[in-house]
Scaffold this active site. Structure first.
Site, PDB file in Angstrom:
ATOM      1  N   ASN A 147       0.854  -1.197  -0.207  1.00 39.05           N
ATOM      2  CA  ASN A 147      -0.336   0.460  -0.107  1.00 39.05           C
ATOM      3  C   ASN A 147       0.557   1.506   0.193  1.00 39.05           C
ATOM      4  O   ASN A 147       0.161   2.029   0.313  1.00 39.05           O
ATOM      5  CB  ASN A 147      -1.574  -0.313   0.761  1.00 39.05           C
ATOM      6  CG  ASN A 147       0.031  -0.183   2.969  1.00 39.05           C
ATOM      7  OD1 ASN A 147       1.005  -0.501   2.332  1.00 39.05           O
ATOM      8  ND2 ASN A 147      -1.473  -0.624   3.894  1.00 39.05           N
ATOM      9  N   ARG A 285       3.327   7.708  10.822  1.00 36.32           N
ATOM     10  CA  ARG A 285       3.045   6.884  12.457  1.00 36.32           C
ATOM     11  C   ARG A 285       2.437   7.639  13.266  1.00 36.32           C
ATOM     12  O   ARG A 285       3.695   8.778  13.277  1.00 36.32           O
ATOM     13  CB  ARG A 285       3.536   5.643  13.375  1.00 36.32           C
ATOM     14  CG  ARG A 285       3.118   4.264  12.731  1.00 36.32           C
ATOM     15  CD  ARG A 285       2.281   4.046  12.661  1.00 36.32           C
ATOM     16  NE  ARG A 285       2.691   2.322  12.256  1.00 36.32           N
ATOM     17  CZ  ARG A 285       2.252   2.352  10.616  1.00 36.32           C
ATOM     18  NH1 ARG A 285       1.396   3.071  10.084  1.00 36.32           N
ATOM     19  NH2 ARG A 285       1.538   0.616  10.064  1.00 36.32           N
ATOM     20  N   GLN A 314      -4.796   3.790  18.442  1.00 36.14           N
ATOM     21  CA  GLN A 314      -5.206   3.654  17.173  1.00 36.14           C
ATOM     22  C   GLN A 314      -6.704   2.261  17.745  1.00 36.14           C
ATOM     23  O   GLN A 314      -5.620   1.115  17.671  1.00 36.14           O
ATOM     24  CB  GLN A 314      -4.466   2.888  16.398  1.00 36.14           C
ATOM     25  CG  GLN A 314      -4.653   4.222  15.865  1.00 36.14           C
ATOM     26  CD  GLN A 314      -3.893   4.483  14.394  1.00 36.14           C
ATOM     27  OE1 GLN A 314      -3.236   5.151  13.558  1.00 36.14           O
ATOM     28  NE2 GLN A 314      -3.747   3.548  13.297  1.00 36.14           N
ATOM     29  N   HIS A 333      -7.167   5.974  10.347  1.00 34.39           N
ATOM     30  CA  HIS A 333      -6.274   5.540   9.490  1.00 34.39           C
ATOM     31  C   HIS A 333      -6.633   4.875   8.408  1.00 34.39           C
ATOM     32  O   HIS A 333      -6.502   3.645   8.368  1.00 34.39           O
ATOM     33  CB  HIS A 333      -5.955   4.569  10.462  1.00 34.39           C
ATOM     34  CG  HIS A 333      -4.210   4.150   9.799  1.00 34.39           C
ATOM     35  ND1 HIS A 333      -2.975   3.693  10.743  1.00 34.39           N
ATOM     36  CD2 HIS A 333      -3.202   4.206   8.524  1.00 34.39           C
ATOM     37  CE1 HIS A 333      -2.406   2.874  10.084  1.00 34.39           C
ATOM     38  NE2 HIS A 333      -2.495   3.750   8.673  1.00 34.39           N
TER      39      HIS A 333
HETATM   40  P1  NDP Z   1       9.842   1.707   3.323  1.00 32.97           P
HETATM   41  O1  NDP Z   1      10.819   0.568   3.892  1.00 32.97           O
HETATM   42  O2  NDP Z   1      10.608   1.706   2.165  1.00 32.97           O
HETATM   43  O3  NDP Z   1      10.718   2.777   3.741  1.00 32.97           O
HETATM   44  C1  NDP Z   1      11.237   3.324   4.929  1.00 32.97           C
HETATM   45  C2  NDP Z   1      11.965   4.598   4.779  1.00 32.97           C
HETATM   46  O4  NDP Z   1      12.312   5.167   6.153  1.00 32.97           O
HETATM   47  C3  NDP Z   1      13.528   3.579   3.895  1.00 32.97           C
HETATM   48  O5  NDP Z   1      13.964   4.340   3.754  1.00 32.97           O
HETATM   49  C4  NDP Z   1      14.145   3.937   5.348  1.00 32.97           C
HETATM   50  O6  NDP Z   1      15.673   4.448   4.849  1.00 32.97           O
HETATM   51  C5  NDP Z   1      13.575   5.467   6.215  1.00 32.97           C
HETATM   52  N1  NDP Z   1      14.018   5.663   7.794  1.00 32.97           N
HETATM   53  C6  NDP Z   1      14.054   4.915   8.872  1.00 32.97           C
HETATM   54  N2  NDP Z   1      14.624   4.573   9.525  1.00 32.97           N
HETATM   55  C7  NDP Z   1      14.893   6.517   9.162  1.00 32.97           C
HETATM   56  C8  NDP Z   1      15.146   7.500  10.383  1.00 32.97           C
HETATM   57  N3  NDP Z   1      15.699   7.006  11.396  1.00 32.97           N
HETATM   58  N4  NDP Z   1      15.196   8.916   9.821  1.00 32.97           N
HETATM   59  C9  NDP Z   1      15.384   9.025   8.195  1.00 32.97           C
HETATM   60  N5  NDP Z   1      14.880   7.826   7.094  1.00 32.97           N
HETATM   61  C10 NDP Z   1      14.575   6.330   7.708  1.00 32.97           C
HETATM   62  O7  NDP Z   1       8.626   1.746   3.695  1.00 32.97           O
HETATM   63  P2  NDP Z   1       7.558   2.495   3.233  1.00 32.97           P
HETATM   64  O8  NDP Z   1       7.618   3.697   2.565  1.00 32.97           O
HETATM   65  O9  NDP Z   1       6.485   1.710   2.288  1.00 32.97           O
HETATM   66  O10 NDP Z   1       6.649   2.897   4.241  1.00 32.97           O
HETATM   67  C11 NDP Z   1       6.839   4.178   5.594  1.00 32.97           C
HETATM   68  C12 NDP Z   1       6.613   3.268   6.737  1.00 32.97           C
HETATM   69  O11 NDP Z   1       4.941   4.276   6.083  1.00 32.97           O
HETATM   70  C13 NDP Z   1       5.897   2.676   7.497  1.00 32.97           C
HETATM   71  O12 NDP Z   1       7.047   1.728   8.152  1.00 32.97           O
HETATM   72  C14 NDP Z   1       4.592   3.089   7.990  1.00 32.97           C
HETATM   73  O13 NDP Z   1       4.958   3.341   9.259  1.00 32.97           O
HETATM   74  C15 NDP Z   1       4.089   3.627   6.997  1.00 32.97           C
HETATM   75  N6  NDP Z   1       3.151   3.460   6.020  1.00 32.97           N
HETATM   76  C16 NDP Z   1       1.430   3.670   6.593  1.00 32.97           C
HETATM   77  C17 NDP Z   1       0.460   3.469   5.700  1.00 32.97           C
HETATM   78  C18 NDP Z   1      -1.075   3.861   6.014  1.00 32.97           C
HETATM   79  O14 NDP Z   1      -1.814   3.515   5.957  1.00 32.97           O
HETATM   80  N7  NDP Z   1      -0.940   5.558   6.642  1.00 32.97           N
HETATM   81  C19 NDP Z   1       0.541   2.265   5.171  1.00 32.97           C
HETATM   82  C20 NDP Z   1       2.080   1.786   4.905  1.00 32.97           C
HETATM   83  C21 NDP Z   1       2.972   2.135   5.283  1.00 32.97           C
HETATM   84  P3  NDP Z   1      16.942   3.514   5.215  1.00 32.97           P
HETATM   85  O15 NDP Z   1      16.054   2.357   4.422  1.00 32.97           O
HETATM   86  O16 NDP Z   1      17.343   4.289   3.981  1.00 32.97           O
HETATM   87  O17 NDP Z   1      17.561   3.518   6.730  1.00 32.97           O
END
Ligand code: NDP
Length: 400
Positions: A147, A285, A314, A333
């Site tokens: 998603n 989140r 939630q 959400h």
């Molecule tokens: P990804 O794993 O593709 O991306 C997460 C990114 O966050 C990675 O690039 C990671 O960096 C980065 N990251 C982690 N920690 C840090 C930090 N301390 N500072 C900066 N960047 C950081 O996940 P998605 O993009 O698919 O999803 C991200 C989040 O969105 C999910 O974990 C979830 O919490 C939320 N979400 C919400 C939804 C909703 O319905 N509202 C649905 C889907 C997701 P790197 O890997 O380079 O270390």
């Protein structure tokens, strides 16, 4: 044979749908990085139907029961008298969605003596105490990418609705009014603004791509830098710190997972580094932000607006201050649970279950924790620890 306990959100108040607004549900053939959509051996649901609510059962009942397993589905998940608490003692697998999370705290994990796997039907496994899952050698898996684009579309909608003051203007119409000045005295163009994403993972990068045609200045901050070709293509400015990004951005969108490193990253102190009148869009989140600091920043004018669809806990208690703070554009959400997304994550959950029961490896990109440590996507995007503290407050939703 296994007992599978599945926690899903309630059916619509008018009952489970018997018809839908559209007859089909469009799906991409592949994700942009080449990852395939879920590949279960079969599905027992009609794509586009409501799968995330109790009666939808993620389309899993036939598959599980045909294979001799037991499926318990409930929406009762908070408080000691919840069905979740009563049923978890002999469950082998627990499934829930972040929209209506089964908070799998260390206490619950300790009570679930037979628990082997926790599946997030969606993305974001912060509702599970990952430290406790490690300790008890429980696998945690989620349906990576299912998603991400759904959320990115929601982000774009919320950026535009905030900057252009859409919601109060819509309300004028509903209330029978026509005061243009009231609507436009907080309305701006997005064009030429600086927009930055905290994290440029699957969602963050998609947001950047969707925003590119708006002729905005694009910024991002992440632990790992994007390939130079992507930075050039989208004309991105990279920031290694949150402070550097927030100093120059008019709109900041949060797209990183919640883990100990990111919990409350937006707080009274860090909000001071934002441009006055910035907008925050948070569909990642709720706990990435300090609840009361956001309210104070909206009241003081440090923030012009805040929108998102994620809360902590939630469901949000009825008296959660984000329901009533000024200039907000909050939804429950919902961004990652469109009918389109449900089709994908129900299939992905089925794929994970098939792998588990057939002793086949779960895709690396679906793994968060395995073998007592962060694994797969979890090892890349999360940090060790637990972010579930305070989740017991969710029980207040029913009581308030
Ligand atoms: P990804 O794993 O593709 O991306 C997460 C990114 O966050 C990675 O690039 C990671 O960096 C980065 N990251 C982690 N920690 C840090 C930090 N301390 N500072 C900066 N960047 C950081 O996940 P998605 O993009 O698919 O999803 C991200 C989040 O969105 C999910 O974990 C979830 O919490 C939320 N979400 C919400 C939804 C909703 O319905 N509202 C649905 C889907 C997701 P790197 O890997 O380079 O270390």
């Amino acid at each position: 044979m296994a007992k599978v306990l599945c926690v899903l959100y309630d059916d619509p108040v008018t009952g489970y749908p018997t018809s839908y607004a559209r007859d089909d549900v469009a799906q991409p053939s592949i994700y942009p990085d080449g990852q395939t959509l879920p590949t279960p051996k079969g599905i027992d649901f009609k794509p586009g139907t409501l799968l995330g609510s109790v009666s939808g059962e993620l389309g899993l009942r036939k598959y599980l029961e045909t294979n001799g397993h037991t499926l318990v589905v409930t929406s009762s998940k908070d408080g000691a008298d919840s069905v979740l608490d009563k049923e978890l003692h002999d469950a082998e697998i627990i499934i829930s969605q972040p929209f209506w999370p089964a908070y799998m705290t260390a206490e619950r994990i300790a009570k679930a003596k037979k628990l082997k796997m926790i599946v997030t039907a969606g993305i974001g496994s912060d509702h599970t105490d990952l430290e406790a899952a490690n300790k008890h050698n429980i696998t945690v898996a989620e349906v990576t990418y299912c998603n991400s684009h759904s959320v990115a579309e929601h982000v774009l909608m919320m950026i535009l609705s905030q900057v252009r003051n859409y919601i109060p203007s819509y309300k004028q119409v509903i209330d029978g009014g026509w005061n243009i000045a009231d609507c436009v005295s907080r309305s701006y163009d997005l064009e030429a603004m600086s927009v930055g994403t905290v994290a440029a993972g699957r969602i963050g990068l998609r947001v950047l791509r969707l925003l590119h045609p708006f002729d905005v200045k694009l910024h991002y901050m992440d632990r790992h830098r994007l390939p130079t070709a992507v930075e050039k293509e989208l004309n991105l400015t990279y920031h290694s710190t949150l402070e550097s990004l927030t100093k120059v951005c008019d709109v900041v969108t949060l797209n990183c997972p919640l883990h100990p490193e990111t919990e409350h990253m937006i707080n009274e102190k860090t909000l001071k580094n934002f441009k006055r009148g910035a907008y925050i869009i948070n569909t990642a989140r709720g706990k990435l932000c300090d609840r009361d600091a956001i309210v104070a920043a909206l009241k003081s004018g440090q923030l012009a607006g805040y929108a998102g669809d994620v809360w902590f806990p939630q469901p949000a208690p009825k008296n959660h201050p984000w329901r009533t703070m000024p200039h907000h554009g909050m939804t429950p959400h919902i961004s990652g649970t469109s009918l389109t997304a449900q089709t994908r994550y129900a299939a992905g959950t089925r794929e994970i279950l098939e792998c588990y029961f057939e002793g086949r490896p779960i895709r690396d990109e679906y793994l968060i924790v395995q073998g007592g440590k962060l694994a797969g996507v979890g090892a890349h995007s999360y940090s060790d620890g637990n972010a579930t503290k305070g989740s017991e407050e969710a029980a207040k939703y029913k009581k308030a």
